[in-house]
Design a protein around this motif. Structure first.
Motif, PDB file in Angstrom:
ATOM      1  N   GLU A  19       0.852  -1.054  -0.006  1.00  0.00           N
ATOM      2  CA  GLU A  19       0.010   0.075   0.087  1.00  0.00           C
ATOM      3  C   GLU A  19       0.911   1.223  -0.018  1.00  0.00           C
ATOM      4  O   GLU A  19       0.541   2.037  -0.552  1.00  0.00           O
ATOM      5  CB  GLU A  19      -0.947  -0.179   1.253  1.00  0.00           C
ATOM      6  N   GLU A  60      -4.019  -1.490 -10.072  1.00  0.00           N
ATOM      7  CA  GLU A  60      -4.888  -1.864  -8.884  1.00  0.00           C
ATOM      8  C   GLU A  60      -5.533  -3.349  -9.325  1.00  0.00           C
ATOM      9  O   GLU A  60      -6.040  -3.842  -8.476  1.00  0.00           O
ATOM     10  CB  GLU A  60      -6.349  -0.837  -9.104  1.00  0.00           C
ATOM     11  N   GLU A  93      -3.960   5.839  -0.394  1.00  0.00           N
ATOM     12  CA  GLU A  93      -3.274   4.573  -0.139  1.00  0.00           C
ATOM     13  C   GLU A  93      -2.580   4.498   1.174  1.00  0.00           C
ATOM     14  O   GLU A  93      -2.129   3.612   1.834  1.00  0.00           O
ATOM     15  CB  GLU A  93      -2.210   4.657  -1.365  1.00  0.00           C
ATOM     16  N   GLU A  99     -11.786   1.065  -6.777  1.00  0.00           N
ATOM     17  CA  GLU A  99     -10.426   1.603  -7.211  1.00  0.00           C
ATOM     18  C   GLU A  99     -10.428   0.971  -8.579  1.00  0.00           C
ATOM     19  O   GLU A  99      -9.999   1.951  -9.543  1.00  0.00           O
ATOM     20  CB  GLU A  99      -9.266   0.839  -6.424  1.00  0.00           C
ATOM     21  N   HIS A 107      -4.733   3.514   3.417  1.00  0.00           N
ATOM     22  CA  HIS A 107      -4.909   1.985   3.287  1.00  0.00           C
ATOM     23  C   HIS A 107      -4.018   1.260   4.155  1.00  0.00           C
ATOM     24  O   HIS A 107      -4.277   0.203   4.970  1.00  0.00           O
ATOM     25  CB  HIS A 107      -5.070   1.322   2.028  1.00  0.00           C
ATOM     26  N   GLN A 149      -5.059  10.320  -4.329  1.00  0.00           N
ATOM     27  CA  GLN A 149      -4.803   8.834  -4.562  1.00  0.00           C
ATOM     28  C   GLN A 149      -3.481   8.388  -3.500  1.00  0.00           C
ATOM     29  O   GLN A 149      -3.662   7.347  -2.819  1.00  0.00           O
ATOM     30  CB  GLN A 149      -4.524   8.458  -5.816  1.00  0.00           C
ATOM     31  N   VAL A 167      -3.231  -5.257  -7.109  1.00  0.00           N
ATOM     32  CA  VAL A 167      -3.268  -4.967  -5.711  1.00  0.00           C
ATOM     33  C   VAL A 167      -4.753  -5.810  -5.376  1.00  0.00           C
ATOM     34  O   VAL A 167      -4.677  -6.483  -4.430  1.00  0.00           O
ATOM     35  CB  VAL A 167      -3.654  -3.649  -5.242  1.00  0.00           C
ATOM     36  N   GLN A 210     -11.560  -2.345  -3.575  1.00  0.00           N
ATOM     37  CA  GLN A 210     -10.767  -2.454  -4.684  1.00  0.00           C
ATOM     38  C   GLN A 210     -11.750  -2.380  -6.073  1.00  0.00           C
ATOM     39  O   GLN A 210     -11.377  -2.317  -6.944  1.00  0.00           O
ATOM     40  CB  GLN A 210     -10.005  -3.790  -4.646  1.00  0.00           C
TER      41      GLN A 210
HETATM   42 FE1  FEO Z   1      -4.922   0.462  -1.726  1.00  0.00          FE
HETATM   43 FE2  FEO Z   1      -5.366   1.380  -4.606  1.00  0.00          FE
HETATM   44  O1  FEO Z   1      -5.663   0.161  -3.352  1.00  0.00           O
END
Ligand code: FEO
Length: 173
Positions: free
Chosen positions: A19, A96, A52, A132, A55, A48, A99, A129
């Motif tokens: 992340e 993404e 992150e 995203e 996250h 963004q 991820v 997700q």
């Molecule tokens: Fe943390 Fe863009 O997913």
């Protein structure tokens, strides 16, 4: 005492790293957009980057709450140049998708460890997700339509300039 397995903690620590790498990648894209004069695109990437980092902190807080030991690993250097806004956003989309794969693997590990608390925590990421991927894909589609139309690109720049960061805990779920 830790109520979570070492294997799960190690996998979550790897995800904290992923992340933070994502944050770093998007900050690098912000710098690229800044360098080509697209401040709205740069703003989108800066938001963004903050998302992150949030996250990463969500997983960090969770590991600590479960009595696990958070460990921070080296952050890989992200690329710094892209050929066009479309090239950068195709990269965002592909990243993404990658991820999402990592989150799915964590969910599979949580199930195999019978760690339902971690599985439950990961549900937030599974839903995130979907968003995203959808937002990156929407921008890729628009950029494809815009093609080499400079006016379209400037309109999009002004649209992406409106994006603001909302910390995850303030989101309505
Ligand atoms: Fe943390 Fe863009 O997913």
């Amino acid at each position: 005492m830790a109520s979570i397995s070492e294997k799960m903690v190690e996998a979550l620590n790897r995800q904290i790293n992923a992340e933070i790498y994502s944050a770093y990648l998007y900050l690098s894209m912000a710098a690229y957009f800044e360098s080509v004069g697209l401040k709205g695109f740069a703003n989108w990437m800066r938001v963004q980057w903050q998302e992150e980092l949030a996250h990463a902190m969500k997983i960090y807080d969770y590991v600590a709450e479960r009595g696990g030991r958070v460990r921070l690993y080296a952050i890989e250097e992200p690329p710094s140049e892209w050929n066009s806004p479309l090239d950068a956003f195709e990269h965002v989309y592909q990243h993404e998708v990658k991820v999402t794969g990592m989150i799915n693997e964590l969910a599979e590990l949580a199930i195999s460890e019978k760690d339902y608390a971690t599985y439950n925590m990961l549900q937030w990421f599974i839903a995130e997700q979907v968003e995203e991927e959808a937002s990156a894909s929407e921008i890729v589609e628009k950029l494809r339509l815009i093609g080499s139309d400079g006016r379209g690109l400037l309109m999009m720049d002004s649209e992406l300039g409106q994006r603001q960061f909302t910390p995850p805990q303030e989101e309505t779920k």
